[in-house]
Structure formats: structure tokens, C-alpha cells
Scaffold this active site. Structure first.
Site, PDB file in Angstrom:
ATOM      1  N   MET A   1       0.831  -1.206   0.000  1.00  0.00           N
ATOM      2  CA  MET A   1       0.000   0.000   0.000  1.00  0.00           C
ATOM      3  C   MET A   1       0.865   1.255   0.000  1.00  0.00           C
ATOM      4  O   MET A   1       0.534   2.245  -0.646  1.00  0.00           O
ATOM      5  CB  MET A   1      -0.951  -0.002   1.204  1.00  0.00           C
ATOM      6  CG  MET A   1      -2.232  -0.790   0.974  1.00  0.00           C
ATOM      7  SD  MET A   1      -3.122  -0.301  -0.522  1.00  0.00           S
ATOM      8  CE  MET A   1      -3.515   1.404  -0.152  1.00  0.00           C
TER       9      MET A   1
ATOM     10  N   GLY B   1      -5.292   2.921   7.670  1.00  0.00           N
ATOM     11  CA  GLY B   1      -5.913   1.843   6.905  1.00  0.00           C
ATOM     12  C   GLY B   1      -5.584   0.472   7.451  1.00  0.00           C
ATOM     13  O   GLY B   1      -6.092  -0.535   6.960  1.00  0.00           O
TER      14      GLY B   1
ATOM     15  N   THR C   1      -5.467  -2.950   9.260  1.00  0.00           N
ATOM     16  CA  THR C   1      -6.564  -3.822   9.715  1.00  0.00           C
ATOM     17  C   THR C   1      -6.022  -4.875  10.683  1.00  0.00           C
ATOM     18  O   THR C   1      -4.820  -4.929  10.946  1.00  0.00           O
ATOM     19  CB  THR C   1      -7.245  -4.537   8.528  1.00  0.00           C
ATOM     20  OG1 THR C   1      -6.280  -5.404   7.912  1.00  0.00           O
ATOM     21  CG2 THR C   1      -7.776  -3.553   7.505  1.00  0.00           C
TER      22      THR C   1
ATOM     23  N   ASN D   1     -11.519  -0.123   4.896  1.00  0.00           N
ATOM     24  CA  ASN D   1     -11.493  -0.090   3.430  1.00  0.00           C
ATOM     25  C   ASN D   1     -11.747   1.331   2.965  1.00  0.00           C
ATOM     26  O   ASN D   1     -12.768   1.921   3.294  1.00  0.00           O
ATOM     27  CB  ASN D   1     -12.550  -1.036   2.850  1.00  0.00           C
ATOM     28  CG  ASN D   1     -12.276  -1.315   1.385  1.00  0.00           C
ATOM     29  OD1 ASN D   1     -12.118  -0.392   0.597  1.00  0.00           O
ATOM     30  ND2 ASN D   1     -12.201  -2.577   1.024  1.00  0.00           N
TER      31      ASN D   1
ATOM     32  N   HIS E   1      -8.668 -12.670  -0.844  1.00  0.00           N
ATOM     33  CA  HIS E   1      -7.508 -11.766  -0.923  1.00  0.00           C
ATOM     34  C   HIS E   1      -6.264 -12.546  -1.345  1.00  0.00           C
ATOM     35  O   HIS E   1      -6.239 -13.776  -1.277  1.00  0.00           O
ATOM     36  CB  HIS E   1      -7.239 -11.110   0.442  1.00  0.00           C
ATOM     37  CG  HIS E   1      -8.114  -9.925   0.717  1.00  0.00           C
ATOM     38  ND1 HIS E   1      -9.346 -10.051   1.302  1.00  0.00           N
ATOM     39  CD2 HIS E   1      -7.939  -8.596   0.478  1.00  0.00           C
ATOM     40  CE1 HIS E   1      -9.904  -8.854   1.421  1.00  0.00           C
ATOM     41  NE2 HIS E   1      -9.069  -7.945   0.929  1.00  0.00           N
TER      42      HIS E   1
ATOM     43  N   LYS F   1      -1.825 -11.826   2.692  1.00  0.00           N
ATOM     44  CA  LYS F   1      -2.615 -11.137   3.721  1.00  0.00           C
ATOM     45  C   LYS F   1      -2.508 -11.884   5.045  1.00  0.00           C
ATOM     46  O   LYS F   1      -2.651 -13.105   5.088  1.00  0.00           O
ATOM     47  CB  LYS F   1      -4.073 -11.011   3.278  1.00  0.00           C
ATOM     48  CG  LYS F   1      -4.909 -10.196   4.250  1.00  0.00           C
ATOM     49  CD  LYS F   1      -6.194  -9.692   3.634  1.00  0.00           C
ATOM     50  CE  LYS F   1      -7.054  -8.948   4.647  1.00  0.00           C
ATOM     51  NZ  LYS F   1      -6.415  -7.724   5.142  1.00  0.00           N
TER      52      LYS F   1
ATOM     53  N   GLY G   1     -10.731  -6.977   7.283  1.00  0.00           N
ATOM     54  CA  GLY G   1     -11.397  -5.889   8.001  1.00  0.00           C
ATOM     55  C   GLY G   1     -12.667  -5.457   7.279  1.00  0.00           C
ATOM     56  O   GLY G   1     -13.669  -5.093   7.906  1.00  0.00           O
ATOM     57  N   THR G   2     -12.631  -5.504   5.956  1.00  0.00           N
ATOM     58  CA  THR G   2     -13.802  -5.096   5.170  1.00  0.00           C
ATOM     59  C   THR G   2     -14.948  -6.089   5.355  1.00  0.00           C
ATOM     60  O   THR G   2     -16.110  -5.689   5.515  1.00  0.00           O
ATOM     61  CB  THR G   2     -13.429  -5.026   3.678  1.00  0.00           C
ATOM     62  OG1 THR G   2     -12.302  -4.171   3.555  1.00  0.00           O
ATOM     63  CG2 THR G   2     -14.574  -4.503   2.838  1.00  0.00           C
TER      64      THR G   2
HETATM   65  P1  NAD Z   1       2.763  -4.810   3.497  1.00  0.00           P
HETATM   66  O1  NAD Z   1       3.279  -5.898   4.386  1.00  0.00           O
HETATM   67  O2  NAD Z   1       3.091  -4.853   2.038  1.00  0.00           O
HETATM   68  O3  NAD Z   1       3.238  -3.374   4.044  1.00  0.00           O
HETATM   69  C1  NAD Z   1       3.390  -3.035   5.395  1.00  0.00           C
HETATM   70  C2  NAD Z   1       4.661  -2.210   5.487  1.00  0.00           C
HETATM   71  O4  NAD Z   1       4.773  -1.664   6.805  1.00  0.00           O
HETATM   72  C3  NAD Z   1       5.937  -3.018   5.222  1.00  0.00           C
HETATM   73  O5  NAD Z   1       6.671  -2.413   4.177  1.00  0.00           O
HETATM   74  C4  NAD Z   1       6.699  -2.922   6.547  1.00  0.00           C
HETATM   75  O6  NAD Z   1       8.100  -2.823   6.334  1.00  0.00           O
HETATM   76  C5  NAD Z   1       6.151  -1.604   7.089  1.00  0.00           C
HETATM   77  N1  NAD Z   1       6.406  -1.420   8.533  1.00  0.00           N
HETATM   78  C6  NAD Z   1       6.267  -2.332   9.528  1.00  0.00           C
HETATM   79  N2  NAD Z   1       6.643  -1.784  10.706  1.00  0.00           N
HETATM   80  C7  NAD Z   1       7.035  -0.508  10.445  1.00  0.00           C
HETATM   81  C8  NAD Z   1       7.530   0.568  11.250  1.00  0.00           C
HETATM   82  N3  NAD Z   1       7.704   0.420  12.574  1.00  0.00           N
HETATM   83  N4  NAD Z   1       7.806   1.746  10.647  1.00  0.00           N
HETATM   84  C9  NAD Z   1       7.641   1.904   9.319  1.00  0.00           C
HETATM   85  N5  NAD Z   1       7.173   0.929   8.503  1.00  0.00           N
HETATM   86  C10 NAD Z   1       6.872  -0.271   9.064  1.00  0.00           C
HETATM   87  O7  NAD Z   1       1.179  -4.803   3.720  1.00  0.00           O
HETATM   88  P2  NAD Z   1       0.045  -4.064   2.846  1.00  0.00           P
HETATM   89  O8  NAD Z   1      -0.562  -5.042   1.894  1.00  0.00           O
HETATM   90  O9  NAD Z   1       0.567  -2.766   2.332  1.00  0.00           O
HETATM   91  O10 NAD Z   1      -1.050  -3.814   3.985  1.00  0.00           O
HETATM   92  C11 NAD Z   1      -0.759  -3.061   5.145  1.00  0.00           C
HETATM   93  C12 NAD Z   1      -2.015  -2.942   6.002  1.00  0.00           C
HETATM   94  O11 NAD Z   1      -3.017  -2.197   5.300  1.00  0.00           O
HETATM   95  C13 NAD Z   1      -2.678  -4.282   6.347  1.00  0.00           C
HETATM   96  O12 NAD Z   1      -3.219  -4.208   7.647  1.00  0.00           O
HETATM   97  C14 NAD Z   1      -3.790  -4.392   5.313  1.00  0.00           C
HETATM   98  O13 NAD Z   1      -4.870  -5.236   5.702  1.00  0.00           O
HETATM   99  C15 NAD Z   1      -4.224  -2.952   5.246  1.00  0.00           C
HETATM  100  N6  NAD Z   1      -4.972  -2.570   4.038  1.00  0.00           N
HETATM  101  C16 NAD Z   1      -6.014  -1.703   4.227  1.00  0.00           C
HETATM  102  C17 NAD Z   1      -6.720  -1.224   3.141  1.00  0.00           C
HETATM  103  C18 NAD Z   1      -7.801  -0.193   3.376  1.00  0.00           C
HETATM  104  O14 NAD Z   1      -8.421   0.279   2.406  1.00  0.00           O
HETATM  105  N7  NAD Z   1      -8.034   0.234   4.612  1.00  0.00           N
HETATM  106  C19 NAD Z   1      -6.392  -1.632   1.836  1.00  0.00           C
HETATM  107  C20 NAD Z   1      -5.316  -2.523   1.673  1.00  0.00           C
HETATM  108  C21 NAD Z   1      -4.599  -2.968   2.786  1.00  0.00           C
END
Ligand code: NAD
Length: 267
Positions: free
Chosen positions: A13, A98, A100, A124, A156, A160, A166-167
């Protein structure tokens, strides 16, 4: 112009968010944070995200960019998000969250910041999903107590880490609330072996994890003779990222409080 910093900027993301901020005329990219000790600290975040050089370097601590941003967008992990909330509350920043998979205790901890800073928290951020929540409310009111079984199915990508999504949980909550039920009492998250027939009021959840699926959710209302399915399919993370940037611009003008995407979109 809203100055946005992205934490977890090297994540799936995070990289998509760099792209979305770049495309938004009302927002500017003020910084990106990677995990402490990451070898990506110092990298150009535009190059990290594959959009070309932006002359903004990734840092591995929020403190290093404290004077540069107004709103922090955080799609990371629950404990990281809670630590960032404390930092942002202390330094007069706003947040769009964002992340979850928060436990009940983590949700309570997040809520405790509602009077300390303005935040948008949504499982979401896509406009389509938030409209879908409205449609579900209407469908549940019309059908839920009239003999229609309600099931939530989500799919997904294989990376994941939390389930159901969460959605999916949010969709289940919206349906449950519309019917005066709670997911704690009526949610069924596992069916294995001789588990017997379903009850009339349960709301079932099924989870698929496979390949590169960005995010698909269906809520089924099924009775004898017909079935209604309300489905949302995300085909690109840009839909979440664009929603998050829109939320960041919106929250820049709000007072302290915990808001959702329904507030941002005025639904
Ligand atoms: P991902 O694992 O690709 O990315 C998470 C990132 O956070 C990693 O690059 C990791 O290195 C970084 N990170 C961890 N600890 C850290 C810290 N202390 N400081 C800085 N960076 C740190 O995961 P993703 O697919 O990008 O998803 C991330 C979250 O977002 C999940 O909880 C996912 O479910 C959620 N998500 C939400 C939505 C939404 O619309 N709300 C959409 C997609 C994903």
C-alpha cells in the site's frame, strides 16, 4: 496543499500511496518512513515506488520528518499504528489509518486517541466499498428478518495476514447492526466437521487466500427460491490509495475525533 507523509512506504500500500499522492493536485508528498534499521532508509521514495525520482528520501523514524508533514497515512500493522498515534497526538499531526486486524484491546487503545487528534480510520478506503456498505444496510433491513440467510465471502492475495478481512467484518457489522444483532453473538467464523445446520440468525464468514487477488467481497442473502448477492471487486490498490489521499485532504480540516470513510464521503 496538504502535506502528506506515508509510513510503511516500502509496503504494497505504501508504494501505491506514493503514486496516488503524486497524482493528487491538492496534496504533496512530504516524506516516507520505512522500518527502523531498514536498508531502504535514504532511498528516493519515488524510485522505491517505481514512479521515478522525487527527491524525497525515505527515513526510518517519524521524528526525522516531524516538521515536514501535516497528515500521516498509515497502512502498516496494529502496534506500529498505535505507536504512530501517540507520536502524532503529541506533535499536533493528523492521521489516516488503513491498518486492519486490530484486536479488541488495540481498537480500544486506538479509540483512546479520538479526543487527542483528528483521525480517519477505515478498514477499506475505496469509494465503491463504502457505497456498498450503504446498499447492504438497505438490503439487510428489507431481507434480514424475512427468512434470508446472510453469508459474507471474501478473497484476498496469499500474503494477507489477518482473516476475515477488516472489510468483511465491517460488512458483517453493518448488516448485524441493521438487524439489531451483534457479530459477537451471531458471527460464525468456522464450520468444520459435524457442525449441524445453520441457525436463522447467524451471519457466516468464509475466507479465500490465493495468488494476487487484490480484494473481493460478496454478501449473500439467500432464501428458498432466490439469492441476492452484493459484490465488490477491487482490481487495483489504487482505489484504496486514492480514497486514503482524499481522506487525508478531508481530515486536514477537521477537529479532534475518530472519523470513518462515510464521514469523508458525506454518505
Ligand atoms: P505490506 O506488508 O506490504 O506493508 C506493510 C509495510 O509496513 C511493510 O513495508 C513494513 O516494512 C512496514 N512497517 C512495519 N513496521 C514498520 C515501522 N515500525 N515503521 C515503518 N514501517 C513499518 O502490507 P500491505 O498489503 O501494504 O497492507 C498493510 C495494512 O493495510 C494491512 O493491515 C492491510 O490489511 C491494510 N490494508 C487496508 C486497506 C484499506 O483500504 N483500509 C487496503 C489494503 C490494505
Amino acid at each position: 496543499m496538504t502535506r502528506i507523509a506515508i509510513v510503511g512506504v516500502a509496503g504494497r500500500m505504501g508504494r501505491t500511496l506514493v503514486n496516488a499522492v503524486q497524482q493528487d493536485a491538492g496534496a504533496t508528498l512530504a516524506g516516507g518512513v520505512v522500518e527502523p534499521g531498514s536498508s531502504l532508509a535514504g532511498a528516493d521514495i519515488g524510485e522505491l515506488a517505481g514512479v521515478g525520482k522525487l527527491d524525497v528520501r525515505a527515513v526510518d523514524s517519524l521524528a526525522a520528518i516531524v516538521d515536514d508533514f501535516d497528515v500521516l497515512i498509515d497502512f502498516t500493522a496494529p502496534q506500529v499504528t498505535l505507536a504512530n498515534l501517540a507520536f502524532c497526538a503529541e506533535h499536533g499531526k493528523r492521521m489516516v489509518i488503513g491498518t486492519t486486524g486490530l484486536s479488541d484491546d488495540e481498537l480500544a487503545a486506538l479509540d483512546s486517541f479520538a479526543d487527542k487528534l483528528p483521525m480517519v480510520f477505515a478498514p477499506n478506503m475505496s469509494v465503491g466499498v463504502n457505497l456498498t456498505l450503504k446498499l447492504l444496510e438497505t438490503a439487510a433491513r428489507a431481507l434480514g428478518d424475512e427468512g434470508y440467510d446472510i453469508e459474507v465471502i471474501e478473497a484476498h492475495h496469499r500474503h494477507k495476514v489477518d482473516a476475515p478481512s477488516g472489510t468483511a467484518l465491517k460488512m458483517g457489522e453493518v448488516v448485524a447492526e441493521s438487524l439489531g444483532r451483534t457479530l459477537k453473538e451471531h458471527g460464525v467464523f468456522e464450520r468444520v466437521g459435524q457442525c449441524g445446520p445453520r441457525s436463522d440468525t447467524e451471519i457466516g464468514f468464509a475466507t479465500v487466500r490465493a495468488g494476487d487477488i487484490v480484494g473481493e467481497h460478496t454478501v449473500m442473502f439467500a432464501t428458498e427460491g432466490e439469492r441476492i448477492e452484493i459484490t465488490h471487486k477491487a482490481s487495483s490498490r489504487m482505489t484504496f490509495a486514492r480514497g486514503a489521499v482524499r481522506a487525508a485532504r478531508w481530515v486536514a480540516g477537521q477537529g479532534n475525533g475518530r472519523y470513518g470513510m462515510q464521514d469523508v464521503l458525506g454518505l
